[in-house]
Write an enzyme that holds these catalytic residues in place. Sequence first.
Site, PDB file in Angstrom:
ATOM      1  N   LEU A 129      -5.751  -9.857 -13.405  1.00 59.10           N
ATOM      2  CA  LEU A 129      -7.218  -9.786 -13.332  1.00 59.10           C
ATOM      3  C   LEU A 129      -7.662  -9.444 -11.919  1.00 59.10           C
ATOM      4  O   LEU A 129      -7.063  -9.918 -10.933  1.00 59.10           O
ATOM      5  CB  LEU A 129      -7.802 -11.145 -13.746  1.00 59.10           C
ATOM      6  CG  LEU A 129      -7.551 -11.511 -15.218  1.00 59.10           C
ATOM      7  CD1 LEU A 129      -7.670 -13.009 -15.431  1.00 59.10           C
ATOM      8  CD2 LEU A 129      -8.501 -10.751 -16.132  1.00 59.10           C
TER       9      LEU A 129
ATOM     10  N   ASP B  44      -0.306 -16.536 -10.148  1.00 61.89           N
ATOM     11  CA  ASP B  44       0.407 -17.784 -10.498  1.00 61.89           C
ATOM     12  C   ASP B  44       0.468 -18.774  -9.335  1.00 61.89           C
ATOM     13  O   ASP B  44       1.469 -19.502  -9.176  1.00 61.89           O
ATOM     14  CB  ASP B  44       1.841 -17.454 -11.000  1.00 61.89           C
ATOM     15  CG  ASP B  44       1.834 -16.563 -12.229  1.00 61.89           C
ATOM     16  OD1 ASP B  44       0.888 -16.663 -13.031  1.00 61.89           O
ATOM     17  OD2 ASP B  44       2.770 -15.754 -12.388  1.00 61.89           O
TER      18      ASP B  44
ATOM     19  N   GLY C 278      -0.098 -14.982 -29.558  1.00 57.35           N
ATOM     20  CA  GLY C 278      -1.165 -15.988 -29.581  1.00 57.35           C
ATOM     21  C   GLY C 278      -0.742 -17.360 -30.067  1.00 57.35           C
ATOM     22  O   GLY C 278      -1.569 -18.134 -30.560  1.00 57.35           O
TER      23      GLY C 278
ATOM     24  N   ARG D 144      -2.222  -9.168 -18.383  1.00 59.93           N
ATOM     25  CA  ARG D 144      -2.750  -8.156 -17.472  1.00 59.93           C
ATOM     26  C   ARG D 144      -3.298  -8.895 -16.246  1.00 59.93           C
ATOM     27  O   ARG D 144      -3.940  -9.944 -16.404  1.00 59.93           O
ATOM     28  CB  ARG D 144      -3.869  -7.402 -18.190  1.00 59.93           C
ATOM     29  CG  ARG D 144      -4.404  -6.236 -17.451  1.00 59.93           C
ATOM     30  CD  ARG D 144      -5.335  -5.448 -18.348  1.00 59.93           C
ATOM     31  NE  ARG D 144      -4.671  -4.352 -19.025  1.00 59.93           N
ATOM     32  CZ  ARG D 144      -4.222  -3.257 -18.416  1.00 59.93           C
ATOM     33  NH1 ARG D 144      -4.380  -3.098 -17.130  1.00 59.93           N
ATOM     34  NH2 ARG D 144      -3.633  -2.308 -19.107  1.00 59.93           N
TER      35      ARG D 144
ATOM     36  N   SER E 281       4.016 -24.551 -16.861  1.00 60.94           N
ATOM     37  CA  SER E 281       2.956 -25.122 -16.032  1.00 60.94           C
ATOM     38  C   SER E 281       1.612 -24.613 -16.532  1.00 60.94           C
ATOM     39  O   SER E 281       1.483 -23.433 -16.884  1.00 60.94           O
ATOM     40  CB  SER E 281       3.088 -24.644 -14.572  1.00 60.94           C
ATOM     41  OG  SER E 281       4.398 -24.843 -14.077  1.00 60.94           O
TER      42      SER E 281
ATOM     43  N   ASN F 179      -4.447 -21.033 -16.774  1.00 67.68           N
ATOM     44  CA  ASN F 179      -3.411 -20.178 -17.364  1.00 67.68           C
ATOM     45  C   ASN F 179      -2.189 -21.025 -17.673  1.00 67.68           C
ATOM     46  O   ASN F 179      -1.953 -22.024 -17.003  1.00 67.68           O
ATOM     47  CB  ASN F 179      -3.021 -19.095 -16.338  1.00 67.68           C
ATOM     48  CG  ASN F 179      -1.903 -18.183 -16.830  1.00 67.68           C
ATOM     49  OD1 ASN F 179      -1.928 -17.727 -17.980  1.00 67.68           O
ATOM     50  ND2 ASN F 179      -0.929 -17.914 -15.978  1.00 67.68           N
TER      51      ASN F 179
ATOM     52  N   HIS G 133       1.917 -20.770 -17.726  1.00 68.32           N
ATOM     53  CA  HIS G 133       2.976 -19.915 -17.193  1.00 68.32           C
ATOM     54  C   HIS G 133       4.327 -20.550 -17.532  1.00 68.32           C
ATOM     55  O   HIS G 133       4.504 -21.752 -17.348  1.00 68.32           O
ATOM     56  CB  HIS G 133       2.805 -19.764 -15.676  1.00 68.32           C
ATOM     57  CG  HIS G 133       3.821 -18.855 -15.071  1.00 68.32           C
ATOM     58  ND1 HIS G 133       3.766 -17.485 -15.232  1.00 68.32           N
ATOM     59  CD2 HIS G 133       4.943 -19.113 -14.359  1.00 68.32           C
ATOM     60  CE1 HIS G 133       4.811 -16.932 -14.625  1.00 68.32           C
ATOM     61  NE2 HIS G 133       5.533 -17.899 -14.085  1.00 68.32           N
TER      62      HIS G 133
ATOM     63  N   ASN H 116       0.129 -19.950 -28.266  1.00 64.62           N
ATOM     64  CA  ASN H 116      -0.545 -20.985 -27.464  1.00 64.62           C
ATOM     65  C   ASN H 116      -2.008 -21.124 -27.887  1.00 64.62           C
ATOM     66  O   ASN H 116      -2.539 -22.234 -27.957  1.00 64.62           O
ATOM     67  CB  ASN H 116      -0.430 -20.675 -25.975  1.00 64.62           C
ATOM     68  CG  ASN H 116       0.883 -21.162 -25.404  1.00 64.62           C
ATOM     69  OD1 ASN H 116       1.101 -22.361 -25.242  1.00 64.62           O
ATOM     70  ND2 ASN H 116       1.791 -20.227 -25.133  1.00 64.62           N
TER      71      ASN H 116
END
Length: 191
Positions: free
Chosen positions: A95, A147, A14, A93, A138, A109, A111, A16
């Site tokens: 989605l 992604d 965690g 995970r 990104s 998100n 990445h 980020n």
Amino acid sequence: MKKLRLGIMISGRGSNMRAIVEACRQPDFPAEVVMVISNKGDAAGLVYAHNCSIETAHVNLKSFEDKDAYEAEITRRFEAMNVDLICLAGYMRILNDSFVQHWQGRMINIHPSLLPKYKGLNTHQRAIDDGEAEAGCSVHYVVPDLDSGEVICQAKVAIDAGETAESLATKVLVEEHKLYPHAIKLIAEKF
Ligand code: GAR
């Protein structure tokens, strides 16, 4: 100023999420974290968020009939908190399409690669093995294809001689912690 209400999804460390929470402490930052959900009960990030008096939840896939029901519970919890934007922050995970479509345009998100290069896992080792001169991270909108959504912003680092996946991950993570709050600010300004 109405602040963008963020729901964050994590699976582990965690860091980020923590960078986002810290950015939100600035009085002029246009967003606030209203809920953190983890699929792992022992995620270190949950403890940090709880200690910051942020609403947290461990939503466990095993407690539900199937993945759709599990993700419906996540939607229910975020909607109960009037979340405007979901930030996936090391949520590891995949989605289901129905969840992604429900939140499309409202879910982002981070990445650890310069998308569209190196989607999926093991990004840093693959970049080194390919002899890339640079790597990075990104922030992108989440769409059903992994992604593959529109990139909001990126940050680059050099791949130096003798770089390992671990040393590169450490360098990229420093950039991730600046990039994610920046992306949220960009979205909040348009919201
Ligand atoms: C981060 O490096 C993030 O970019 C990556 O997992 C790490 C989570 O760290 N995400 C992915 O690989 C998503 N496919 P954190 O839990 O300390 O933020």
